[in-house]
Design a protein around this motif. Sequence first.
Motif, PDB file in Angstrom:
ATOM      1  N   GLY A  48      56.828   0.027  56.428  1.00 41.29           N
ATOM      2  CA  GLY A  48      57.660   0.898  57.234  1.00 41.29           C
ATOM      3  C   GLY A  48      58.376   0.232  58.389  1.00 41.29           C
ATOM      4  O   GLY A  48      59.087   0.895  59.141  1.00 41.29           O
ATOM      5  N   THR A  66      60.811  -2.074  58.144  1.00 45.87           N
ATOM      6  CA  THR A  66      62.227  -2.084  57.789  1.00 45.87           C
ATOM      7  C   THR A  66      62.423  -1.282  56.507  1.00 45.87           C
ATOM      8  O   THR A  66      61.522  -1.194  55.670  1.00 45.87           O
ATOM      9  CB  THR A  66      62.752  -3.520  57.568  1.00 45.87           C
ATOM     10  OG1 THR A  66      62.009  -4.128  56.498  1.00 45.87           O
ATOM     11  CG2 THR A  66      62.607  -4.352  58.826  1.00 45.87           C
ATOM     12  N   TRP A  67      63.608  -0.709  56.350  1.00 45.46           N
ATOM     13  CA  TRP A  67      63.940   0.114  55.191  1.00 45.46           C
ATOM     14  C   TRP A  67      65.259  -0.345  54.602  1.00 45.46           C
ATOM     15  O   TRP A  67      66.143  -0.800  55.326  1.00 45.46           O
ATOM     16  CB  TRP A  67      64.053   1.588  55.596  1.00 45.46           C
ATOM     17  CG  TRP A  67      62.741   2.176  56.016  1.00 45.46           C
ATOM     18  CD1 TRP A  67      62.184   2.124  57.258  1.00 45.46           C
ATOM     19  CD2 TRP A  67      61.818   2.863  55.183  1.00 45.46           C
ATOM     20  NE1 TRP A  67      60.972   2.753  57.242  1.00 45.46           N
ATOM     21  CE2 TRP A  67      60.716   3.219  55.991  1.00 45.46           C
ATOM     22  CE3 TRP A  67      61.815   3.230  53.841  1.00 45.46           C
ATOM     23  CZ2 TRP A  67      59.625   3.916  55.495  1.00 45.46           C
ATOM     24  CZ3 TRP A  67      60.736   3.927  53.345  1.00 45.46           C
ATOM     25  CH2 TRP A  67      59.653   4.263  54.169  1.00 45.46           C
ATOM     26  N   THR A  99      60.651   0.641  51.634  1.00 45.33           N
ATOM     27  CA  THR A  99      60.137  -0.395  52.523  1.00 45.33           C
ATOM     28  C   THR A  99      59.124  -1.217  51.747  1.00 45.33           C
ATOM     29  O   THR A  99      58.416  -0.679  50.893  1.00 45.33           O
ATOM     30  CB  THR A  99      59.484   0.190  53.789  1.00 45.33           C
ATOM     31  OG1 THR A  99      59.006  -0.887  54.613  1.00 45.33           O
ATOM     32  CG2 THR A  99      58.319   1.113  53.472  1.00 45.33           C
TER      33      THR A  99
END
Length: 159
Positions: free
Chosen positions: A123, A125-126, A119
């Motif tokens: 955290g 989006t991954w 990310t």
Amino acid sequence: GMGCAYALAVHPADKNILFAGGGEVVSGGETFALFKSTDGGSGWVRTGLTGSGSIRSIVFDSRNAMRMYLGTSLGVYSSTDGGENWQKPASSFYIYCLLSDPDTGLKVWAGTGSGVSVTTDGGLTWSDAGSVAAAFFVFTGGLVRLCETLRTDDTGVRS
């Protein structure tokens, strides 16, 4: 009841503040919890985090110690207030280890049983960063080493 710790982290600015993630044996099985000490580990209190699953990794953001990440059996939880409140994972995958990039705090690598995710937004989006299962990370000389088998450059691309 009795319990065990799977993960331990020391606050980067105050060595008396510790966090431990583990399990506690209670009637009916094991329950998982996050514990905090403010006296160097002499005393521990259970935090308000519930339903996190097994906590396997705890890291502080390298640029902002109020931001923390928990790698759990349900994904990566994040906190922006030093562990007082937690945001549930954006995606659910079993996390074995986490690494906060020492140069860019919002960048975090997560080692799962099937690969590595990264990310760059703390955290929210991954994305996939590799297909090698990772049990631990080591940051050396600008490279991230995953189990000595996968290296990435600063962008998370295999090198």
